[in-house]
Design an enzyme around this catalytic site. Sequence first.
Site, mmCIF file in Angstrom:
data_model
loop_
_atom_site.group_PDB
_atom_site.id
_atom_site.type_symbol
_atom_site.label_atom_id
_atom_site.label_comp_id
_atom_site.label_asym_id
_atom_site.label_seq_id
_atom_site.Cartn_x
_atom_site.Cartn_y
_atom_site.Cartn_z
ATOM 1 N N TYR A 112 2.236 3.220 15.220
ATOM 2 C CA TYR A 112 2.894 3.375 13.750
ATOM 3 C C TYR A 112 4.357 3.730 13.744
ATOM 4 C CZ TYR A 112 2.972 8.611 13.508
ATOM 5 O OH TYR A 112 3.420 9.745 13.673
ATOM 6 N N ARG A 115 1.436 15.438 12.938
ATOM 7 C CA ARG A 115 2.978 16.293 13.261
ATOM 8 C C ARG A 115 2.545 17.694 12.734
ATOM 9 N NH1 ARG A 115 4.325 11.664 10.784
ATOM 10 N NH2 ARG A 115 4.074 12.903 8.747
ATOM 11 N N THR A 137 -4.964 6.514 0.122
ATOM 12 C CA THR A 137 -6.031 7.306 0.080
ATOM 13 C C THR A 137 -5.903 8.430 -0.917
ATOM 14 O OG1 THR A 137 -6.203 6.835 2.407
ATOM 15 C CG2 THR A 137 -7.635 8.564 1.893
ATOM 16 N N HIS A 184 -3.762 14.053 0.905
ATOM 17 C CA HIS A 184 -3.865 12.961 2.011
ATOM 18 C C HIS A 184 -2.746 13.183 2.956
ATOM 19 C CE1 HIS A 184 -5.057 9.473 4.448
ATOM 20 N NE2 HIS A 184 -3.882 8.883 3.951
ATOM 21 N N LYS A 241 -4.072 -1.849 10.252
ATOM 22 C CA LYS A 241 -4.440 -1.758 8.741
ATOM 23 C C LYS A 241 -4.445 -3.459 8.325
ATOM 24 C CE LYS A 241 -3.277 2.335 7.496
ATOM 25 N NZ LYS A 241 -4.286 3.153 6.528
ATOM 26 N N THR A 255 -8.878 -5.675 4.307
ATOM 27 C CA THR A 255 -8.870 -4.732 3.141
ATOM 28 C C THR A 255 -9.880 -5.348 1.984
ATOM 29 O OG1 THR A 255 -6.516 -4.599 3.419
ATOM 30 C CG2 THR A 255 -7.352 -3.751 1.220
ATOM 31 N N GLU A 273 -9.751 12.547 7.803
ATOM 32 C CA GLU A 273 -9.748 13.739 7.059
ATOM 33 C C GLU A 273 -11.050 14.545 7.147
ATOM 34 O OE1 GLU A 273 -7.175 14.133 3.302
ATOM 35 O OE2 GLU A 273 -7.286 11.797 3.764
ATOM 36 N N ASP A 315 0.828 -1.180 -0.101
ATOM 37 C CA ASP A 315 -0.095 0.184 0.134
ATOM 38 C C ASP A 315 0.880 1.268 -0.105
ATOM 39 O OD1 ASP A 315 -2.471 1.170 -0.113
ATOM 40 O OD2 ASP A 315 -2.615 1.318 2.237
#
Length: 396
Positions: A221, A120, A328, A111, A230, A234, A342, A104
């Site tokens: 992460y 951040r 995305t 995005h 994740k 999918t 988002e 991915d």
Amino acid sequence: MAVNDFPIENLPFGVMQRDGEAHIVTAFGDDVLDLHACARAGLIDEPALREPDLNALMAKGRPAARAVRERVQELLTRGTADEHLVPMKDARLLLPARVGDYTDFYASVHHATNVGSMFRPDNPLLPNYKWIPIGYHGRSSSIVVSGTDVRRPRGQTRDDANAAPLFGPSKRLDYELELGAFIGAGNALGEPIAIDRALDHVFGFCLLNDWSARDIQTWEYQPLGPFLAKNFATTISPWIVTLDALEPFRVSPEKRPDGDPQPLPYLQDSVAFDVTVEVWLRSAKMSEPVRISRGNARDLYWTVAQLVAHHTSNGCNLRPGDLLGSGTISGTAKDSRGCLLELTWRGTEPLALPDGETRKFLEDGDEVILRGYCEREGHARIGFGECRGVVRPAIS
Ligand code: CA
């Protein structure tokens, strides 16, 4: 499903369950044409169509699929394969290929900037972003076909930086609107695919929902990237739209803003695809889904050819049936943001649904439906069908 997704100019490939077997099929209008049956009846001379998945046809490269597509157009025009048509509403569609490896990417700069600015604020876009297509190796075992329920994952999260993490059902479950690119012919280990040949190695595109547990993601992460946030599911659409069908919808990529670096020579490319992609949501209380976003694959910062060339640039081998996610797909407009993280700005701006409900993230019973299509004056509209999944409660 929109009735005009599958004109004779499209003819995507898929696989359906029939008579206890898996048959390679194509979509035509409201019907499915059984290509396995056509091959068995001698109407199409392509032994790979008698395999239970598309991997063998993919391995032969784009010319083989193109020949099948042209032959099917001939059969459908003449009406000589009509006995092998099945109403789509009766078809149980399966995963179209055995996905060996799944990667991915993160190809939308909009995005990446939006998400980066939440995690951040001082440093939204990392310095490598405009030089290198960022990606991670995903997991193929949990790739499921449209219509498969998705169970809310449990995992470790930490909301309170001063307390120990908790283990339980994700409270911030999200979708990600992506396109998937299926690899056709692969490359030998150690032999990179040059950018100008990269699209010869792409069999076609599907819709892809990279379900994501944001609370698990936030905690896990760093330093190695996505993992359990994740890999629990999918979802992909059952139809793979070939690059031949997408040919009329090739466009130039968005021009890079002034001041952005030009891609290094091994990544120089000029082919994007004008594919409109939408997210529809239906809560358990709603009778009809509502569209909550619309974007376009044309807006991606990195093209599919760049993803393929970069992935193999170190000699890594791609194999037939491997799947690359675009990342995305978001644009600059608010309603073109391709995930709830988002759209609701991390839950601070809840989404209002027409029945009065609101959403920060997905609730149990919510159905997420991805749609995609291509339109251009002078050409038949083609579509991708749908990529659906309903969220089911976590294991208690
Ligand atoms: Ca993703």
